[in-house]
Design an enzyme around this catalytic site. Sequence first.
Site, mmCIF file in Angstrom:
data_model
loop_
_atom_site.group_PDB
_atom_site.id
_atom_site.type_symbol
_atom_site.label_atom_id
_atom_site.label_comp_id
_atom_site.label_asym_id
_atom_site.label_seq_id
_atom_site.Cartn_x
_atom_site.Cartn_y
_atom_site.Cartn_z
ATOM 1 N N GLY A 1 21.551 45.110 78.440
ATOM 2 C CA GLY A 1 21.195 46.499 78.784
ATOM 3 C C GLY A 1 21.314 47.398 77.569
ATOM 4 O O GLY A 1 21.721 48.557 77.678
ATOM 5 N N GLY A 39 19.553 51.059 77.193
ATOM 6 C CA GLY A 39 19.886 52.146 78.112
ATOM 7 C C GLY A 39 20.608 53.296 77.429
ATOM 8 O O GLY A 39 20.878 53.285 76.233
ATOM 9 N N GLN A 40 20.931 54.313 78.245
ATOM 10 C CA GLN A 40 21.583 55.522 77.724
ATOM 11 C C GLN A 40 22.856 55.169 76.962
ATOM 12 O O GLN A 40 23.102 55.663 75.866
ATOM 13 C CB GLN A 40 21.920 56.472 78.893
ATOM 14 C CG GLN A 40 22.460 57.813 78.418
ATOM 15 C CD GLN A 40 23.256 58.559 79.484
ATOM 16 O OE1 GLN A 40 23.579 58.019 80.547
ATOM 17 N NE2 GLN A 40 23.573 59.807 79.206
ATOM 18 N N LEU A 41 23.663 54.306 77.550
ATOM 19 C CA LEU A 41 24.915 53.926 76.915
ATOM 20 C C LEU A 41 24.763 52.769 75.946
ATOM 21 O O LEU A 41 25.319 52.763 74.858
ATOM 22 C CB LEU A 41 25.869 53.476 78.021
ATOM 23 C CG LEU A 41 27.039 54.393 78.160
ATOM 24 C CD1 LEU A 41 27.306 54.676 79.582
ATOM 25 C CD2 LEU A 41 28.199 53.760 77.454
ATOM 26 N N ASP A 53 17.715 43.267 76.206
ATOM 27 C CA ASP A 53 17.209 44.065 77.330
ATOM 28 C C ASP A 53 15.913 43.423 77.787
ATOM 29 O O ASP A 53 15.512 42.373 77.248
ATOM 30 C CB ASP A 53 16.995 45.528 76.905
ATOM 31 C CG ASP A 53 17.240 46.478 78.079
ATOM 32 O OD1 ASP A 53 16.643 46.258 79.147
ATOM 33 O OD2 ASP A 53 18.045 47.415 77.944
ATOM 34 N N ASP A 113 16.257 38.938 80.691
ATOM 35 C CA ASP A 113 16.273 39.468 82.052
ATOM 36 C C ASP A 113 17.553 38.885 82.661
ATOM 37 O O ASP A 113 17.632 37.671 82.896
ATOM 38 C CB ASP A 113 15.019 39.000 82.804
ATOM 39 C CG ASP A 113 15.058 39.408 84.271
ATOM 40 O OD1 ASP A 113 16.126 39.832 84.755
ATOM 41 O OD2 ASP A 113 14.010 39.288 84.936
ATOM 42 N N TYR A 153 24.132 51.924 94.857
ATOM 43 C CA TYR A 153 24.710 51.781 93.524
ATOM 44 C C TYR A 153 26.245 51.764 93.615
ATOM 45 O O TYR A 153 26.906 50.883 93.054
ATOM 46 C CB TYR A 153 24.231 52.944 92.661
ATOM 47 C CG TYR A 153 24.894 53.081 91.322
ATOM 48 C CD1 TYR A 153 24.679 52.143 90.312
ATOM 49 C CD2 TYR A 153 25.716 54.165 91.035
ATOM 50 C CE1 TYR A 153 25.275 52.287 89.064
ATOM 51 C CE2 TYR A 153 26.309 54.328 89.798
ATOM 52 C CZ TYR A 153 26.085 53.385 88.818
ATOM 53 O OH TYR A 153 26.668 53.529 87.594
HETATM 54 N N1 SER Z 1 25.722 58.552 86.003
HETATM 55 C C1 SER Z 1 25.686 57.694 87.152
HETATM 56 C C2 SER Z 1 24.707 58.177 88.144
HETATM 57 O O1 SER Z 1 24.459 59.357 88.209
HETATM 58 C C3 SER Z 1 27.047 57.642 87.778
HETATM 59 O O2 SER Z 1 27.708 56.531 87.298
HETATM 60 O O3 SER Z 1 24.220 57.394 88.908
#
Ligand code: SER
Length: 326
Positions: A11, A14-16, A37, A52, A142
């Site tokens: 990943g 991604g943002q992080l 990724d 994947d 989630y």
């Molecule tokens: N930043 C995440 C979200 O908004 C929370 O872990 O889903």
Amino acid sequence: MRKKTTVLVIGANGQLGSVLTKSLQEKYGCDRVIASDLQPKEGFEGVFEVIDATDMDRIQEVINKYDITQIYHLAAILSAKGETMPLITWDINMKTLFNVLEVSRTNNIEKVFFPSSIAVFGEGAPLEHTPNNAYLDPATVYGISKAAGENWAQYYFLKYGLDVRSIRYPGVIGYQSIPSGGTTDYAVDIFHKAVLNEEFECFLEKETTLPMIFIDDVIRATIEIMEAPLEDISVRTSYNLAGTSFSPLELVQEIRKLYPDFKVKYNPDYRQDIASKWPDSIDDSVALKDWGWKPKFDIELMTTTMIQKLKEKYKIDIKNSKALML
Ligand code: SER
């Protein structure tokens, strides 16, 4: 003999992941960090493999190729996007986690990082200073996948001795990358709009306070927990982590200190229901006690840093687009 640390980041686009990969490259060297990724990222500097993570054989291939010793598993579908496709989200979030846990167990991976989230909390947890051991009744797919994931991480530790470490991330605010699919994403988008002198439409109500954290703090926390001595990690589900907490209104007031004419309208949508059930603030005293966690960025320092960095970024972007047009 102990193998040299070689890290696989799943990943990494991604943002992080994109920011964490750079920090890990600085720490371990570019050739010791394997970014992965679903597709390669334009302009990425370093070693990259397409993975994947629902495909366990593919993860295994990459582990073999580079003799991986640590895995950071950051891939997941976040809260807001998850609600638009609940079953697919559950499948992807759990399948990728099981693949990572299983390959880690069978390959004797030394350490695994698995991020959890404030999304594990629901109406059964206190809203203020939510403690580490609060009741978990998440209301999003989630959140359910993260709460289940935390327990599976603990299971692999207790049953197989796999050293999985985890933090419950608050909403992450950074200038380098754009989040997607999250409920806390507004708090990144708002800065881009302010710097570009555009009006911002907020999908949360103005008073909705949420736990947030600046990117520098969250990267430092991730590296600190992974470096902590084994015996200091007493929580094998996931650690609460606090940065700062604020509502959209408080953030707007902070931004208006620098952009007094910044215009905002509030148009709450389905993400408001998600945010309303999450904590306002987090008690992270267990992380402080176990591995010394302390955030550095409050709302004020975060805001001035975000704005300064985005101003630099957009100047560069404007320069680049001009150069392309010539
Ligand atoms: N930043 C995440 C979200 O908004 C929370 O872990 O889903």
